[in-house]
Design a protein around this motif. Structure first.
Motif, PDB file in Angstrom:
ATOM      1  N   CYS A  26       0.827  -1.215   0.000  1.00  0.00           N
ATOM      2  CA  CYS A  26       0.000   0.000   0.000  1.00  0.00           C
ATOM      3  C   CYS A  26       0.857   1.259   0.000  1.00  0.00           C
ATOM      4  CB  CYS A  26      -0.940   0.000   1.202  1.00  0.00           C
ATOM      5  SG  CYS A  26      -2.287  -1.171   1.074  1.00  0.00           S
ATOM      6  N   PHE A  27       1.973   1.234   0.720  1.00  0.00           N
ATOM      7  CA  PHE A  27       2.872   2.395   0.710  1.00  0.00           C
ATOM      8  C   PHE A  27       3.499   2.584  -0.671  1.00  0.00           C
ATOM      9  CE2 PHE A  27       3.001   1.737   5.418  1.00  0.00           C
ATOM     10  CZ  PHE A  27       2.445   2.961   5.735  1.00  0.00           C
ATOM     11  N   ILE A  28       3.809   1.486  -1.337  1.00  0.00           N
ATOM     12  CA  ILE A  28       4.320   1.576  -2.715  1.00  0.00           C
ATOM     13  C   ILE A  28       3.237   2.120  -3.637  1.00  0.00           C
ATOM     14  CG2 ILE A  28       5.098   0.192  -4.690  1.00  0.00           C
ATOM     15  CD1 ILE A  28       6.529  -1.606  -2.616  1.00  0.00           C
ATOM     16  N   LEU A  29       2.003   1.690  -3.414  1.00  0.00           N
ATOM     17  CA  LEU A  29       0.879   2.184  -4.215  1.00  0.00           C
ATOM     18  C   LEU A  29       0.703   3.690  -4.066  1.00  0.00           C
ATOM     19  CD1 LEU A  29      -2.116  -0.313  -3.986  1.00  0.00           C
ATOM     20  CD2 LEU A  29      -1.186   0.760  -6.025  1.00  0.00           C
ATOM     21  N   ILE A  30       0.844   4.191  -2.855  1.00  0.00           N
ATOM     22  CA  ILE A  30       0.722   5.638  -2.636  1.00  0.00           C
ATOM     23  C   ILE A  30       1.775   6.376  -3.446  1.00  0.00           C
ATOM     24  CG2 ILE A  30       1.107   7.468  -0.943  1.00  0.00           C
ATOM     25  CD1 ILE A  30      -0.416   5.883   1.054  1.00  0.00           C
ATOM     26  N   LYS A  34       1.052   8.953  -6.637  1.00  0.00           N
ATOM     27  CA  LYS A  34       1.501  10.352  -6.619  1.00  0.00           C
ATOM     28  C   LYS A  34       2.331  10.690  -7.853  1.00  0.00           C
ATOM     29  CE  LYS A  34      -0.601  11.235  -2.942  1.00  0.00           C
ATOM     30  NZ  LYS A  34      -1.892  11.884  -3.075  1.00  0.00           N
ATOM     31  N   LEU A  35       3.027   9.701  -8.389  1.00  0.00           N
ATOM     32  CA  LEU A  35       3.834   9.938  -9.591  1.00  0.00           C
ATOM     33  C   LEU A  35       2.997   9.880 -10.868  1.00  0.00           C
ATOM     34  CD1 LEU A  35       7.001   7.834  -8.733  1.00  0.00           C
ATOM     35  CD2 LEU A  35       6.776  10.322  -8.725  1.00  0.00           C
ATOM     36  N   ILE A  42     -10.766  10.510  -9.548  1.00  0.00           N
ATOM     37  CA  ILE A  42     -10.344   9.124  -9.340  1.00  0.00           C
ATOM     38  C   ILE A  42      -9.126   9.080  -8.423  1.00  0.00           C
ATOM     39  CG2 ILE A  42      -9.387   7.086 -10.489  1.00  0.00           C
ATOM     40  CD1 ILE A  42     -11.232   7.715 -12.824  1.00  0.00           C
ATOM     41  N   ASP A  43      -8.203  10.015  -8.593  1.00  0.00           N
ATOM     42  CA  ASP A  43      -7.016  10.075  -7.744  1.00  0.00           C
ATOM     43  C   ASP A  43      -7.405  10.271  -6.281  1.00  0.00           C
ATOM     44  OD1 ASP A  43      -4.207  10.074  -7.364  1.00  0.00           O
ATOM     45  OD2 ASP A  43      -4.238  12.257  -7.209  1.00  0.00           O
ATOM     46  N   PHE A  44      -8.380  11.127  -6.027  1.00  0.00           N
ATOM     47  CA  PHE A  44      -8.850  11.384  -4.666  1.00  0.00           C
ATOM     48  C   PHE A  44      -9.479  10.127  -4.063  1.00  0.00           C
ATOM     49  CE2 PHE A  44     -12.271  12.818  -1.785  1.00  0.00           C
ATOM     50  CZ  PHE A  44     -11.494  13.428  -0.820  1.00  0.00           C
TER      51      PHE A  44
END
Length: 104
Positions: A26-30, A34-35, A42-44
């Motif tokens: 999940c931290f990698i997904l965040i 962001k990149l 959808i981003d929100f």
């Protein structure tokens, strides 16, 4: 047939490492989200869902650990960890589907 404590006791040993790994995912997904620039709406929504998933996997890890350490309420904590873990998996699935369909 009744459920014995031994039937559930080994589940925490699997939930804890798996939940911790999915927490890292999940931290990698965040970072990935962001990149990668997407539609703001959808981003929100994805940010909210990933935040919920992080919270669920953290709670699942905590309850799984508590289950392994507790003597009296071990089965109770393990059941909570199991339910929270499954809800977290549901959110990861939703996130994956949203990212997949955004790519199309």
């Amino acid at each position: 047939m009744s459920e014995s404590t031994n039937d559930f006791k080994n589940v925490s040993k699997h939930i804890l490492p798996t939940s911790s790994n999915l927490l890292g995912l999940c931290f990698i997904l965040i970072s990935f989200l962001k990149l990668w620039k997407m539609d703001k709406k959808i981003d929100f929504i994805l940010d909210i869902f990933v935040g919920i998933a992080i919270t669920l996997f953290l709670l699942s890890s905590i309850f799984s650990y508590m289950s392994m350490r507790a003597r009296k309420k071990s089965l109770f904590y393990e059941k909570i960890a199991d339910v929270i873990f499954l809800i977290g998996l549901f959110f990861i699935t939703l996130i994956s589907l949203m990212i997949t369909f955004e790519l199309l």
